[in-house]
Design a protein around this motif. Structure first.
Motif, short mmCIF file in Angstrom:
data_model
loop_
_atom_site.label_atom_id
_atom_site.label_comp_id
_atom_site.label_asym_id
_atom_site.label_seq_id
_atom_site.Cartn_x
_atom_site.Cartn_y
_atom_site.Cartn_z
N ILE A 70 -6.35 -11.72 3.52
CA ILE A 70 -5.06 -12.26 3.97
C ILE A 70 -5.44 -13.10 5.34
O ILE A 70 -6.42 -12.82 6.08
N GLY A 71 -4.85 -14.08 5.42
CA GLY A 71 -5.31 -15.21 6.39
C GLY A 71 -6.72 -15.85 5.93
O GLY A 71 -7.12 -15.84 4.91
N SER A 72 -7.11 -16.53 7.14
CA SER A 72 -8.30 -17.02 6.92
C SER A 72 -9.74 -16.20 6.93
O SER A 72 -10.74 -16.31 6.19
N ASN A 73 -9.70 -15.06 7.62
CA ASN A 73 -10.83 -14.31 7.71
C ASN A 73 -10.52 -12.98 7.90
O ASN A 73 -11.15 -11.93 8.19
N ASN A 74 -9.22 -12.35 7.35
CA ASN A 74 -8.95 -10.93 7.33
C ASN A 74 -9.12 -10.30 5.84
O ASN A 74 -8.55 -11.08 5.01
N TYR A 75 -9.69 -9.36 5.80
CA TYR A 75 -9.90 -8.60 4.30
C TYR A 75 -9.52 -7.12 4.42
O TYR A 75 -9.45 -6.75 5.64
N ARG A 76 -8.82 -6.85 3.35
CA ARG A 76 -8.54 -5.23 3.27
C ARG A 76 -8.77 -4.78 2.08
O ARG A 76 -8.84 -5.49 0.78
N LEU A 77 -8.85 -3.61 1.93
CA LEU A 77 -9.21 -2.86 0.66
C LEU A 77 -8.01 -2.34 0.31
O LEU A 77 -7.24 -1.55 1.14
N LYS A 78 -7.23 -2.63 -0.94
CA LYS A 78 -6.18 -2.29 -1.34
C LYS A 78 -6.12 -1.31 -2.39
O LYS A 78 -6.88 -1.50 -3.41
N ILE A 79 -5.58 -0.04 -2.53
CA ILE A 79 -5.76 1.01 -3.22
C ILE A 79 -4.36 1.15 -3.98
O ILE A 79 -3.43 1.40 -2.73
N TRP A 80 -4.03 1.26 -5.14
CA TRP A 80 -2.73 1.30 -5.74
C TRP A 80 -2.68 2.09 -6.83
O TRP A 80 -4.02 2.66 -7.49
N ASN A 81 -1.86 2.62 -7.30
CA ASN A 81 -1.30 3.76 -8.37
C ASN A 81 -0.45 2.90 -9.18
O ASN A 81 0.57 2.56 -9.20
N LYS A 82 -0.94 2.52 -10.47
CA LYS A 82 -0.53 1.85 -11.54
C LYS A 82 -0.02 2.73 -12.63
O LYS A 82 0.56 2.40 -13.76
N GLY A 83 -0.23 4.30 -12.35
CA GLY A 83 0.41 5.23 -13.40
C GLY A 83 1.54 5.57 -13.48
O GLY A 83 2.38 5.01 -12.50
N LYS A 84 2.12 6.43 -14.15
CA LYS A 84 3.55 6.67 -14.29
C LYS A 84 3.79 7.93 -13.49
O LYS A 84 4.99 8.22 -13.24
N ALA A 85 2.84 8.50 -12.77
CA ALA A 85 3.20 9.92 -12.21
C ALA A 85 2.46 9.55 -10.98
O ALA A 85 1.82 8.92 -10.46
N THR A 86 2.77 10.61 -9.83
CA THR A 86 2.59 10.53 -8.61
C THR A 86 1.04 11.09 -8.27
O THR A 86 0.68 12.01 -8.98
N ALA A 87 0.17 10.33 -7.56
CA ALA A 87 -1.23 10.97 -7.44
C ALA A 87 -1.02 11.54 -5.97
O ALA A 87 -0.36 11.18 -5.00
N LYS A 88 -1.80 12.86 -5.89
CA LYS A 88 -1.60 13.73 -4.67
C LYS A 88 -2.87 13.67 -4.38
O LYS A 88 -3.91 13.91 -5.17
#
Length: 157
Positions: A70-88
């Motif tokens: 993000i931007g010139s020197n900002n990094y993030r670890l992005k964790i996402w759910n691409k499944g059809k159910a909610t992860a708990k």
């Protein structure tokens, strides 16, 4: 001894031949029908298996992770759910060690109570020249299909 045939004998012979042909046709039809029934049974079995797989997929969460810039020197670890159910009860850990993700951000956000479909969470990263390019991350979660799922991902810078 002479063989003589009258009209009745000829008709009886033709009836016998016709009866034999009809029997042969019935046998061939029954074979084709049996083959069709077997094919239909296999198709029904495959459809049931597909329905079972679709039903299972409806109850599964599928988590993934990537590092985004993000931007010139900002990094993030992005964790996402691409499944059809909610992860708990989503947990994250670093089997090979954590050298760039903010520990305070991880402690503040995890364990994550729920991660809905197509929802994501981001963790700040402090990247320097000494930061390794590939990170081993273990994601663990519960969903409606199974408790304590685990997936190891290797996001790269």
């Amino acid at each position: 001894m002479a063989f003589s045939a009258d009209v009745g004998d000829v008709i009886a012979g033709l009836a016998l031949l016709l009866s034999g042909y009809a029997t042969w046709q019935s046998i061939m039809f029954n074979k084709k029908q049996k083959s069709l029934l077997e094919s239909q049974e296999k198709l029904n079995q495959r459809l049931l298996e597909k329905e079972d797989a679709d039903s299972a997929a409806e109850r599964k969460a599928d988590l993934g992770a990537t590092i985004i810039k993000i931007g010139s020197n900002n990094y993030r670890l992005k964790i996402w759910n691409k499944g059809k159910a909610t992860a708990k009860n989503v947990l994250i850990d670093f089997p090979e060690g954590n050298d760039c993700f903010m520990e305070s951000d991880i402690i503040r956000k995890f364990p994550l109570e729920r991660l809905d479909t197509y929802q994501s969470v981001e963790i700040m990263a402090a990247v320097s020249m000494d930061t390794k390019g590939k990170h081993m991350i273990r994601l663990r979660w519960d969903d409606d299909f199974k408790g304590m799922n685990e997936k190891i991902v290797y996001p790269t810078l």
